[in-house]
Design a protein around this motif. Structure first.
Motif, PDB file in Angstrom:
ATOM      1  N   VAL A   1       4.676   8.652  -5.214  1.00 52.93           N
ATOM      2  CA  VAL A   1       6.004   8.440  -5.793  1.00 52.93           C
ATOM      3  C   VAL A   1       6.810   9.734  -5.724  1.00 52.93           C
ATOM      4  O   VAL A   1       8.013   9.722  -5.442  1.00 52.93           O
ATOM      5  N   ALA A   2       6.140  10.871  -5.933  1.00 53.28           N
ATOM      6  CA  ALA A   2       6.847  12.151  -5.851  1.00 53.28           C
ATOM      7  C   ALA A   2       7.381  12.379  -4.445  1.00 53.28           C
ATOM      8  O   ALA A   2       8.537  12.790  -4.257  1.00 53.28           O
TER       9      ALA A   2
ATOM     10  N   PHE B   1      10.305  10.054  -3.769  1.00 50.60           N
ATOM     11  CA  PHE B   1      11.530  10.514  -4.411  1.00 50.60           C
ATOM     12  C   PHE B   1      12.077  11.768  -3.743  1.00 50.60           C
ATOM     13  O   PHE B   1      13.291  11.988  -3.727  1.00 50.60           O
ATOM     14  N   ALA B   2      11.180  12.601  -3.194  1.00 47.72           N
ATOM     15  CA  ALA B   2      11.668  13.744  -2.424  1.00 47.72           C
ATOM     16  C   ALA B   2      12.406  13.261  -1.196  1.00 47.72           C
ATOM     17  O   ALA B   2      13.383  13.880  -0.750  1.00 47.72           O
TER      18      ALA B   2
ATOM     19  N   LEU C   1      14.323  10.816  -1.055  1.00 53.10           N
ATOM     20  CA  LEU C   1      15.677  10.416  -1.431  1.00 53.10           C
ATOM     21  C   LEU C   1      16.658  11.574  -1.280  1.00 53.10           C
ATOM     22  O   LEU C   1      17.864  11.365  -1.213  1.00 53.10           O
ATOM     23  N   LEU C   2      16.123  12.806  -1.284  1.00 54.76           N
ATOM     24  CA  LEU C   2      16.999  13.971  -1.266  1.00 54.76           C
ATOM     25  C   LEU C   2      17.278  14.472   0.142  1.00 54.76           C
ATOM     26  O   LEU C   2      18.091  15.365   0.327  1.00 54.76           O
TER      27      LEU C   2
ATOM     28  N   LEU D   1      14.676  20.811  -6.021  1.00 55.86           N
ATOM     29  CA  LEU D   1      13.968  19.634  -6.511  1.00 55.86           C
ATOM     30  C   LEU D   1      13.086  19.050  -5.411  1.00 55.86           C
ATOM     31  O   LEU D   1      11.957  18.615  -5.657  1.00 55.86           O
TER      32      LEU D   1
ATOM     33  N   TYR E   1       9.999  21.233  -5.050  1.00 54.72           N
ATOM     34  CA  TYR E   1       9.127  21.182  -6.212  1.00 54.72           C
ATOM     35  C   TYR E   1       8.503  19.802  -6.401  1.00 54.72           C
ATOM     36  O   TYR E   1       7.425  19.684  -6.974  1.00 54.72           O
ATOM     37  N   LEU E   2       9.174  18.721  -5.925  1.00 60.05           N
ATOM     38  CA  LEU E   2       8.519  17.413  -5.962  1.00 60.05           C
ATOM     39  C   LEU E   2       7.335  17.397  -5.015  1.00 60.05           C
ATOM     40  O   LEU E   2       6.266  16.852  -5.339  1.00 60.05           O
TER      41      LEU E   2
ATOM     42  N   PHE F   1      10.574  23.380 -14.942  1.00 55.78           N
ATOM     43  CA  PHE F   1      11.415  23.158 -13.774  1.00 55.78           C
ATOM     44  C   PHE F   1      12.884  23.396 -14.105  1.00 55.78           C
ATOM     45  O   PHE F   1      13.626  23.956 -13.285  1.00 55.78           O
TER      46      PHE F   1
ATOM     47  N   PHE G   1      17.458  11.153 -12.228  1.00 56.61           N
ATOM     48  CA  PHE G   1      16.498  11.075 -11.121  1.00 56.61           C
ATOM     49  C   PHE G   1      15.081  11.054 -11.656  1.00 56.61           C
ATOM     50  O   PHE G   1      14.252  10.225 -11.252  1.00 56.61           O
TER      51      PHE G   1
ATOM     52  N   PHE H   1      12.036   8.406 -11.670  1.00 51.86           N
ATOM     53  CA  PHE H   1      10.752   8.822 -11.113  1.00 51.86           C
ATOM     54  C   PHE H   1       9.619   8.398 -12.033  1.00 51.86           C
ATOM     55  O   PHE H   1       8.617   7.815 -11.585  1.00 51.86           O
TER      56      PHE H   1
END
Lengths: 305, 676
Positions: free
Chosen positions: A71-72, A75-76, A78-79, A97, A100-101, B406, B539, B543
């Motif tokens: 999932v991380a 979601f990364a 998505l960026l 982000l 770091y994800l 973070f 976000f 998540f």
């Protein structure tokens, strides 16, 4: 809306195609016909249906880590700008982000590897953490330099600096592409940094960490790994393709760059073996050098910075 | 400001009253009073943070202190809140940690007595609450010294161990060396300007440019010693491991932040500074952060490792301060806002997760009696709640989403990115160093904390220490749970806090005399700081939701496909044992051998020799190079020099009486001589 769907579809399909393309290139170079291009996807779908075996020392962390890692990484994704040229989510500082994800995903996979209580997984975990520590500053410098060159703060607009027509722009593109290609090798666990084909502990980093995973967990880990390759290649594609072309041409250009990266990885895997473990840090340091050179080029006049 | 002072009085009163309470109840009493005190402090501090209007209170004290000017400005209010809030979990955790401890009849009865321990605990909290208020020299130094003395008695609680005693004395001496620097700096200012109040000093320094660097350096060194910047950090890894865990958490989480408070006070009082000073601060901070985490990776002792991570995080806070200072010198209000806000938020965040981690270490120590990482293992099955909270603390300190570490690092990175637009090339290069260093520090912290969490809690037990381990008692894991919830809360919903801090920083920048910023941060800049965080927050909420949904999907798939347990794959080895697992040393070895090739050579001595090797023993220890090569030789030569005069103290009473007689005769002669 269409953009989001296109980007999502690309992120679901293209990683598998890239893995398949790499395998096809290796097979063709070896004179074989090779498995179908979508074979990695078929394997993952098969694994989703299989049963699971967990070690006796493993805790619930071992069960949850592949899920949260995946999932991380999703979601990364998505960026990161996709074939449409813009990311689904973008804001100032999104590259932090993003990195770091991916680091969160790495943290959980390393900890899950230590959960098995086996020295093999410990070995892989140690090497994984070590290699990523070596390339992290370089990755940040590469991304920050492209932002500096473009005078922007989000990943969706990093191409502005490279395509502003200055003299050093081509050199910057080359350096960024080299740095990101090495990131693909490190994060995607390909030769010459890590051997995805063997199960000997001497050559393993990622494969040995997932030695004890099975069933749906293995499918999720496989997709996360493919997605990492896709993400770094996507960033390189976003840099390479000029930003002011029509959307279809842009998407075609991105797919072309991904294809080129797949072929490059495939050829590299056909030509080389895993380099000596003590030499891997030297190779990885090239990412840091790319970052530093790119920064100075961006500073000294590349782009609109 | 009266509520704040009432809180101090309440604490002192309860501290004295706690002598009458039952031994195991003292901590709860102090914790309960602490809740009330925190509310009192909050009623005074939050309005100050919101409005930016400083409150002043003049206290008339007998000479030689005279009138004490106490000021509650946004900076004091923030640090006061941090102290007041973080003292609560420490008190409740301490109550649980010391529960069931038998009375101390040893020779070190005062230090080891629980009653005195809690009294000094209250004294420490009171002095830490009072430090941000002091704006005149003598009250400030008095409270600073009180902080040192009370923490000394807390550190030597386990005084029957010689290591504790020596670490405590080392700590006391080091703090007094710092005090020396502070006294020198403040007395120069007082003597030169004629006023003991801080408010008079900026004008004085502006008129005396030659004195400024010396005075600022003296004060900076004094505060940096307390904060733990390299190379003044050697006391941290000595004092924090030997103290009881709630004290370690309080000291590491809150007390060293008062050194940061001092540095921030210098920045806001005497600033804005030039680029060169900002680069100096950045250089020291980067070195502190990188070396702190590298030293931490080499440690085997859990609490010493955490102490070095405190050093690393102080470096990160310093980077934030440096970025803010660059923003000031470059005339970029957004960068200044982001840098200082990131630093202040990291002060709070680090207090929270460092306390959480130290409390976890204390739980482990109490359950197993073992502090060395390589003797533990598999504790997650025996202490599941502690494991979850330690995991949350580990992820938070590595700076990973969705926890609070973070957010503060993100603010500092954002400040750097906006700072890339600065006109001066040197500033941009310095900012690039910040980016690379923070990235390196984060990745190294990941290596270190995966090692710590994995080796201690996961796998199987490496020895017998864990066989009797049980879950921590309720007081301990409730305090840890509250801190873990704060980590998650600030990580996912940081906006209200960041708006508060941003407002405070804006007020502090406005209050700077002779601001170098052409325009102060306004609503535009505040929005530029908060809007990305709002996006991040949404976000991360998605998540977390997506992770839960996917976990549910996975559970469904596993139930459908079937699941069973089997032995971990051992590649066909016939008799795998738990000692074949990776240890902390082996996990960190690749990085350590890269950084320090000489250390790797020690393995050759441990290699098995001969045809039938018998048992070999290997011991590794990680020594602090600054202590080994800088402090110890210097102290050694100093002691050697003074030893030449040791003949003066030979224990002979008659000779001492003779010294006294000679002194009296000398005084008489001198007085009569000068009288004539």
């Amino acid at each position: 809306m269409i953009d989001i769907l296109v980007d999502a579809a690309a992120a679901l399909l293209l990683p598998w195609l890239m893995l398949g393309a790499i395998a096809k290139v290796k097979a063709k170079w070896a004179g074989r016909k090779g498995a179908p291009v979508l074979q990695p996807l078929y394997d993952a779908l098969k694994e989703l249906r299989k049963s699971q075996v967990m070690g006796r020392t493993a805790t619930m962390l071992f069960a949850l880590a592949p899920v949260v890692s995946l999932v991380a990484v999703v979601f990364a994704a998505l960026l990161v700008p996709g074939p449409t040229g813009r990311a689904i989510v973008s804001f100032p500082g999104d590259f932090v982000l993003f990195a770091y994800l991916l680091a969160l995903a790495r943290f959980l996979s390393v900890v899950a590897a230590l959960d098995t209580g086996s020295s093999f997984e410990g070995m892989g975990a140690s090497r994984e953490a070590f290699f990523s520590a070596l390339v992290e500053p370089g990755l940040f410098l590469v991304l920050a330099s492209t932002l500096l060159a473009s005078g922007t703060t989000t990943l969706s607009r990093i191409a502005l600096g490279i395509h502003s027509g200055t003299a050093v722009a081509d050199v910057m593109l080359l350096l960024a592409a080299l740095g990101l290609f090495l990131m693909v090798l490190v994060e995607g666990h390909r030769l010459p940094v890590d051997d995805p084909a063997t199960h000997l502990e001497l050559t393993m980093v990622h494969e040995v960490m997932v030695l004890d995973n099975s069933g749906p967990d293995l499918a999720m880990i496989g997709y996360a790994s493919a997605l990492r390759i896709y993400l770094f290649s996507s960033i390189a594609a976003a840099l390479a393709v000029p930003p002011d072309v029509p959307p279809l041409v842009h998407a075609g250009g991105v797919v072309l760059v991904l294809f080129v990266f797949s072929i490059a990885v495939g050829l590299l895997e056909s030509w080389s073996a895993r380099i000596r473990l003590t030499h891997v840090p030297q190779l990885l340091f090239v990412v840091n050098i790319c970052g530093m050179l790119l920064f100075f080029l961006a500073l000294l006049g590349g782009g609109q910075g | 400001m009266t509520h704040y002072l009432y809180a101090l009085v309440l604490y002192v009163f309860v501290g004295i009253a706690s002598f009458a309470a039952r031994r195991d109840a003292k901590g709860y009493l102090i914790g309960g009073a602490g809740i009330l005190a925190a509310i009192l402090v909050g009623t005074d501090s939050i309005p100050v943070l919101l409005s930016g209007v400083a409150q002043t209170y003049t206290l008339r004290l007998p000479p030689p202190i005279g009138t004490a000017v106490l000021v509650l400005d946004p900076l004091s209010a923030f640090f006061g809140m941090v102290v007041a809030v973080l003292a609560l979990p420490a008190a409740f955790y301490g109550a649980g940690y010391l529960a069931g401890r038998r009375g101390d009849d040893s020779a070190h009865a005062v230090a080891g007595a629980t009653g005195f321990h809690w009294f000094f605990y209250v004294l420490l909290v009171v002095s830490m609450l009072a430090v941000p208020l002091g704006q005149s020299v003598l009250p400030f130094l008095f409270v600073w010294e009180l902080m040192t003395i009370s923490s000394f008695f807390l550190v030597i609680f386990d005084a029957e161990e010689p290591a504790t005693r020596s670490a405590g004395v080392h700590y006391l001496i080091t703090m007094h060396i710092g005090m020396l620097f502070l006294v020198a700096g403040f007395l120069t200012l007082w003597n030169g300007s004629g006023s003991p109040n801080f408010a008079a000093y900026p004008a004085y320094l502006r008129n005396h440019e030659t004195v400024t660097p010396v005075v600022l350096l003296l004060l900076f060194v004094g505060f940096a010693l307390k904060a733990g910047f390299i190379p003044l950090h050697t006391w941290l890894p000595k004092a924090h491991p030997v103290a009881p865990s709630h004290v370690s958490g309080l000291m590491s989480g809150v007390m060293i932040k008062l050194g940061v408070y001092g540095i921030l006070r210098l920045v806001f009082l005497f600033g804005p500074f030039s680029k060169g000073v900002a680069f100096l601060v950045l250089a020291i901070s980067i070195v502190t952060a990188v070396l702190g985490v590298l030293f931490a990776i080499g440690q085997h002792d859990l609490k010493r490792l955490l102490a070095y991570h405190s050093v690393e995080n102080i470096g990160i806070i310093g980077c934030g301060i440096g970025v803010g200072m660059i923003g000031e010198s470059a005339g970029m209000p957004l960068v200044a806002l982001l840098g200082f806000s990131g630093a202040l938020l990291h002060v709070l965040n680090h207090s929270i997760f460092k306390s959480l981690l130290f409390f976890g270490a204390g739980s482990i120590l109490r359950a197993t009696g073992e502090r060395l990482v390589d003797r533990l293992g598999g504790l997650a099955r025996r202490m599941p709640l502690t494991a979850i909270m330690f995991l949350i603390g580990s992820i938070a300190i590595t700076g990973l989403p969705p926890f609070n570490g973070f957010v503060s690092e993100f603010l500092i990175y954002l400040g750097v990115i906006h700072g890339f637009g600065a006109a001066a090339t040197t500033s941009v290069v310095a900012l690039a160093f910040v980016v690379a260093s923070l990235a390196l520090v984060g990745a190294l912290a990941l290596l270190c904390f995966t090692k710590v969490f994995g080796i201690v809690f996961l796998g199987s037990a490496r020895g017998d220490a864990t066989s009797h381990a049980g879950e921590s008692n309720p007081a301990m894991f409730v305090s840890m749970g509250v801190l873990a919830l704060l980590c998650a809360g600030i990580g996912i919903l940081p906006e209200p806090l960041v708006v508060l801090i941003g407002g405070a920083v804006t007020q502090l920048l406005k209050a700077q005399v002779g601001s170098g910023l052409a325009t102060l941060p306004g609503s535009l800049e505040l929005n530029a700081m908060v809007a990305p965080l709002a996006t991040v927050s949404r976000f991360l909420l998605f998540f977390v939701a997506a992770a839960l949904v996917t976990a549910g999907a996975r559970a469904f798939l596993v139930r459908r496909g079937g699941a069973r347990r089997a032995e971990t794959w051992g590649c066909g080895y016939a008799k795998p044992t738990s000692r074949m697992q990776y240890t902390g040393d082996s996990f960190a070895r690749p990085l350590l051998s890269l950084v320090n090739p000489r250390a790797a050579r020690g393995d050759e001595q441990a290699a098995a020799t001969g045809l039938f090797p018998t048992t070999r023993t290997v011991s590794t220890h990680a020594e602090d190079p600054f202590e080994a090569h800088l402090i110890r030789p210097a102290v050694g030569s100093l002691v050697g020099f003074f030893r030449r005069f040791s003949w003066i103290q030979n224990g002979n009473l008659q000779l001492y009486i003779l010294y006294g007689l000679l002194f009296l005769i000398g005084i008489l002669v001198w007085t009569m001589g000068s009288g004539r």
